[in-house]
Design a protein around this motif. Structure first.
Motif, mmCIF file in Angstrom:
data_model
loop_
_atom_site.group_PDB
_atom_site.id
_atom_site.type_symbol
_atom_site.label_atom_id
_atom_site.label_comp_id
_atom_site.label_asym_id
_atom_site.label_seq_id
_atom_site.Cartn_x
_atom_site.Cartn_y
_atom_site.Cartn_z
ATOM 1 N N GLY A 96 0.818 -1.210 0.000
ATOM 2 C CA GLY A 96 0.000 0.000 0.000
ATOM 3 C C GLY A 96 0.849 1.256 0.000
ATOM 4 O O GLY A 96 0.560 2.218 -0.718
ATOM 5 N N ASP A 99 2.482 1.640 -3.427
ATOM 6 C CA ASP A 99 1.517 1.979 -4.467
ATOM 7 C C ASP A 99 0.927 3.374 -4.292
ATOM 8 O O ASP A 99 0.271 3.887 -5.198
ATOM 9 C CB ASP A 99 0.387 0.947 -4.506
ATOM 10 N N SER A 100 1.137 3.995 -3.143
ATOM 11 C CA SER A 100 0.610 5.340 -2.917
ATOM 12 C C SER A 100 1.446 6.357 -3.693
ATOM 13 O O SER A 100 2.574 6.066 -4.118
ATOM 14 C CB SER A 100 0.614 5.680 -1.425
ATOM 15 N N GLU A 101 0.894 7.536 -3.858
ATOM 16 C CA GLU A 101 1.612 8.581 -4.590
ATOM 17 C C GLU A 101 2.924 8.904 -3.877
ATOM 18 O O GLU A 101 2.934 9.188 -2.682
ATOM 19 C CB GLU A 101 0.761 9.850 -4.691
ATOM 20 N N GLY A 103 5.149 6.806 -3.095
ATOM 21 C CA GLY A 103 5.576 5.682 -2.272
ATOM 22 C C GLY A 103 6.849 5.020 -2.760
ATOM 23 O O GLY A 103 7.734 4.694 -1.977
#
Length: 125
Positions: A96, A99-101, A103
Protein backbone atom coordinates in the motif's frame (compact mmCIF):
# COMPACT_ATOMS: atom_id res chain seq x y z
CA UNK A 1 14.50 -0.23 11.81
CA UNK A 2 15.73 -1.87 8.61
CA UNK A 3 12.39 -3.65 8.33
CA UNK A 4 10.48 -0.33 8.31
CA UNK A 5 10.96 0.97 4.77
CA UNK A 6 9.52 4.28 3.68
CA UNK A 7 9.04 5.71 7.14
CA UNK A 8 8.42 9.46 7.08
CA UNK A 9 11.54 11.63 7.26
CA UNK A 10 9.65 13.75 9.82
CA UNK A 11 10.16 10.97 12.38
CA UNK A 12 13.91 11.49 12.19
CA UNK A 13 13.58 15.27 12.21
CA UNK A 14 11.50 15.06 15.39
CA UNK A 15 14.01 12.74 17.04
CA UNK A 16 16.89 15.09 16.19
CA UNK A 17 14.96 18.13 17.46
CA UNK A 18 14.15 16.44 20.78
CA UNK A 19 17.77 15.35 21.25
CA UNK A 20 19.05 18.91 20.70
CA UNK A 21 19.18 21.97 22.89
CA UNK A 22 19.53 22.65 26.60
CA UNK A 23 16.36 20.75 27.64
CA UNK A 24 17.11 17.81 25.37
CA UNK A 25 15.96 14.28 26.01
CA UNK A 26 18.54 11.55 26.59
CA UNK A 27 16.59 9.07 24.47
CA UNK A 28 13.86 9.44 21.86
CA UNK A 29 12.11 6.33 20.60
CA UNK A 30 9.82 6.02 17.56
CA UNK A 31 7.37 3.19 18.34
CA UNK A 32 5.87 0.61 16.03
CA UNK A 33 2.38 -0.84 16.22
CA UNK A 34 3.67 -4.26 17.27
CA UNK A 35 5.28 -3.16 20.54
CA UNK A 36 8.77 -2.47 19.24
CA UNK A 37 10.35 0.56 17.63
CA UNK A 38 11.70 1.55 14.24
CA UNK A 39 14.10 4.29 15.29
CA UNK A 40 15.90 5.36 18.43
CA UNK A 41 18.05 8.39 19.11
CA UNK A 42 20.51 8.54 22.02
CA UNK A 43 22.64 11.37 23.38
CA UNK A 44 24.89 8.74 24.96
CA UNK A 45 25.05 4.95 24.93
CA UNK A 46 26.61 3.48 28.07
CA UNK A 47 27.97 -0.07 27.83
CA UNK A 48 25.29 -2.73 28.27
CA UNK A 49 22.43 -0.33 27.67
CA UNK A 50 20.63 -2.78 25.37
CA UNK A 51 21.52 -5.92 27.35
CA UNK A 52 18.73 -8.23 28.47
CA UNK A 53 16.06 -6.65 26.25
CA UNK A 54 13.76 -9.16 24.55
CA UNK A 55 13.90 -8.37 20.83
CA UNK A 56 11.07 -8.82 18.31
CA UNK A 57 8.49 -9.14 21.07
CA UNK A 58 5.36 -7.16 21.96
CA UNK A 59 7.23 -5.97 25.07
CA UNK A 60 10.42 -4.69 23.41
CA UNK A 61 9.48 -1.00 23.66
CA UNK A 62 8.21 -1.35 27.23
CA UNK A 63 11.37 -3.19 28.32
CA UNK A 64 13.60 -0.62 26.63
CA UNK A 65 11.87 2.33 28.27
CA UNK A 66 11.96 0.61 31.68
CA UNK A 67 15.65 -0.28 31.39
CA UNK A 68 16.73 3.14 30.17
CA UNK A 69 14.64 4.93 32.82
CA UNK A 70 16.16 2.72 35.53
CA UNK A 71 19.55 4.05 34.43
CA UNK A 72 18.34 7.60 35.03
CA UNK A 73 17.88 8.48 31.37
CA UNK A 74 15.16 10.90 30.29
CA UNK A 75 13.14 8.94 27.69
CA UNK A 76 10.53 10.26 25.28
CA UNK A 77 8.39 7.98 23.10
CA UNK A 78 6.88 9.64 20.03
CA UNK A 79 3.09 9.48 19.86
CA UNK A 80 2.75 8.37 16.25
CA UNK A 81 3.33 4.68 15.61
CA UNK A 82 4.77 3.33 12.37
CA UNK A 83 4.89 -0.32 11.31
CA UNK A 84 7.51 -2.82 10.34
CA UNK A 85 7.52 -5.91 8.16
CA UNK A 86 7.65 -9.00 10.36
CA UNK A 87 4.71 -11.06 9.11
CA UNK A 88 3.17 -11.86 5.73
CA UNK A 89 0.23 -9.53 6.39
CA UNK A 90 2.70 -6.67 6.91
CA UNK A 91 3.55 -6.96 3.21
CA UNK A 92 0.09 -5.58 2.43
CA UNK A 93 0.94 -2.41 4.36
CA UNK A 94 4.20 -2.22 2.46
CA UNK A 95 2.51 -2.71 -0.90
CA UNK A 96 0.00 0.00 0.00
CA UNK A 97 2.82 2.39 0.83
CA UNK A 98 4.68 1.62 -2.38
CA UNK A 99 1.52 1.98 -4.47
CA UNK A 100 0.61 5.34 -2.92
CA UNK A 101 1.61 8.58 -4.59
CA UNK A 102 5.34 9.05 -4.02
CA UNK A 103 5.58 5.68 -2.27
CA UNK A 104 8.11 4.17 -4.62
CA UNK A 105 10.34 7.22 -4.17
CA UNK A 106 10.23 6.78 -0.37
CA UNK A 107 11.58 3.21 -0.58
CA UNK A 108 13.06 2.64 -4.04
CA UNK A 109 15.36 -0.26 -3.09
CA UNK A 110 12.51 -2.06 -1.33
CA UNK A 111 10.23 -1.58 -4.34
CA UNK A 112 12.91 -2.95 -6.66
CA UNK A 113 13.56 -5.96 -4.40
CA UNK A 114 9.85 -6.84 -4.25
CA UNK A 115 9.63 -6.55 -8.03
CA UNK A 116 12.68 -8.77 -8.45
CA UNK A 117 11.18 -11.60 -6.39
CA UNK A 118 7.75 -11.21 -7.99
CA UNK A 119 5.90 -9.76 -4.98
CA UNK A 120 5.10 -6.51 -6.77
CA UNK A 121 4.43 -5.53 -10.36
CA UNK A 122 7.23 -3.53 -12.02
CA UNK A 123 6.80 0.22 -12.12
CA UNK A 124 5.17 1.62 -15.22
CA UNK A 125 7.47 3.76 -17.36
Amino acid sequence: GADSPGRPVERFETILRLLSGPAAEDVVIAPTADGGYDAIGLRRCPPGLFADITWSAPTTLEETVRQFSARGMKVTVLEDKWWDVDEVQDLELLRGLLDSEGGRERAPATAAALEEVGLRAPAQA
